[in-house]
Write an enzyme that holds these catalytic residues in place. Sequence first.
Site, PDB file in Angstrom:
ATOM      1  N   ARG A 118      -1.820 -11.334  12.342  1.00  0.00           N
ATOM      2  CA  ARG A 118      -2.090  -9.967  11.883  1.00  0.00           C
ATOM      3  C   ARG A 118      -2.966  -9.990  10.626  1.00  0.00           C
ATOM      4  NH1 ARG A 118       3.578  -7.742  11.079  1.00  0.00           N
ATOM      5  NH2 ARG A 118       2.572  -6.238   9.711  1.00  0.00           N
TER       6      ARG A 118
ATOM      7  N   ARG B 217      13.695  -7.620  12.407  1.00  0.00           N
ATOM      8  CA  ARG B 217      12.574  -7.680  13.352  1.00  0.00           C
ATOM      9  C   ARG B 217      12.300  -9.137  13.722  1.00  0.00           C
ATOM     10  NH1 ARG B 217       8.996  -3.280  10.174  1.00  0.00           N
ATOM     11  NH2 ARG B 217       7.350  -4.813  10.366  1.00  0.00           N
TER      12      ARG B 217
ATOM     13  N   ARG C 286      10.784  -9.239   4.755  1.00  0.00           N
ATOM     14  CA  ARG C 286      10.950  -7.861   5.233  1.00  0.00           C
ATOM     15  C   ARG C 286      11.453  -7.853   6.674  1.00  0.00           C
ATOM     16  NH1 ARG C 286       5.704  -4.072   5.347  1.00  0.00           N
ATOM     17  NH2 ARG C 286       5.723  -4.500   3.100  1.00  0.00           N
TER      18      ARG C 286
ATOM     19  N   ARG D  59     -10.509   1.627   9.456  1.00  0.00           N
ATOM     20  CA  ARG D  59     -10.231   0.204   9.717  1.00  0.00           C
ATOM     21  C   ARG D  59     -11.420  -0.514  10.344  1.00  0.00           C
ATOM     22  NH1 ARG D  59      -4.676  -1.465   9.819  1.00  0.00           N
ATOM     23  NH2 ARG D  59      -3.269   0.291   9.569  1.00  0.00           N
TER      24      ARG D  59
ATOM     25  N   LYS E 134       0.818  -1.220   0.000  1.00  0.00           N
ATOM     26  CA  LYS E 134       0.000   0.000   0.000  1.00  0.00           C
ATOM     27  C   LYS E 134       0.849   1.267   0.000  1.00  0.00           C
ATOM     28  CE  LYS E 134      -2.489  -0.795   3.654  1.00  0.00           C
ATOM     29  NZ  LYS E 134      -1.867  -2.060   4.049  1.00  0.00           N
TER      30      LYS E 134
END
Length: 198
Positions: A144, A133, A127, A88, A13
């Site tokens: 998620r 991370r 990623r 959202r 996005k």
Amino acid sequence: MRLLLMGPPGAGKGTQAAVISERFAVPAISTGDIFRANVAQQTALGVAAQTYMDAGEYVPDEITNAMVADRLAEGDCAGGFLLDGYPRTPQQVAELDEILALADVGLDAVVLLEADTDELVSRLLARAREQGRADDTEPVIRRRLEVYAAETGPLAADYAARDLLARVDGLGPVDEVTERILTVLTSVAAQRTATSAP
């Protein structure tokens, strides 16, 4: 153009928002940017949001809604905007409807980037490795994506019922996805011009 860009985490996005906003000369507004700006400037809303974030809690809708309303009232949004990451929830959809109604404007289109879950998981894991991370594990990422699907499914259905939703395949090279989005939006812009013509 007044646009919403929706899509699951990892669908690209942010990348697409930058291109679309440039193409239609409207500001790309992400809720993440709004939050960071309010917190950095220590606005009343930013201070309130920081309290929740520091406690690891979800920032209540009323704070998010107020931040978005403030941002959309700024001069650069007069000719249009691209919202990324908001709304959202159904409550936020209702709030956005109210903000736009008060300004006597409406949305032109809602672009929903769609992508295969396994592909998104692979993307997000890659990623996470690149950005170091370690807590972004596969179970966390899948959760998620589940939360996203549960939260935004009703939103997509709502906008589809209003004949605003455009589903776009978010997989493939970035420029190909961009082309798909621009094809849809160019058609929307043409229809809008035709209906507003005397």
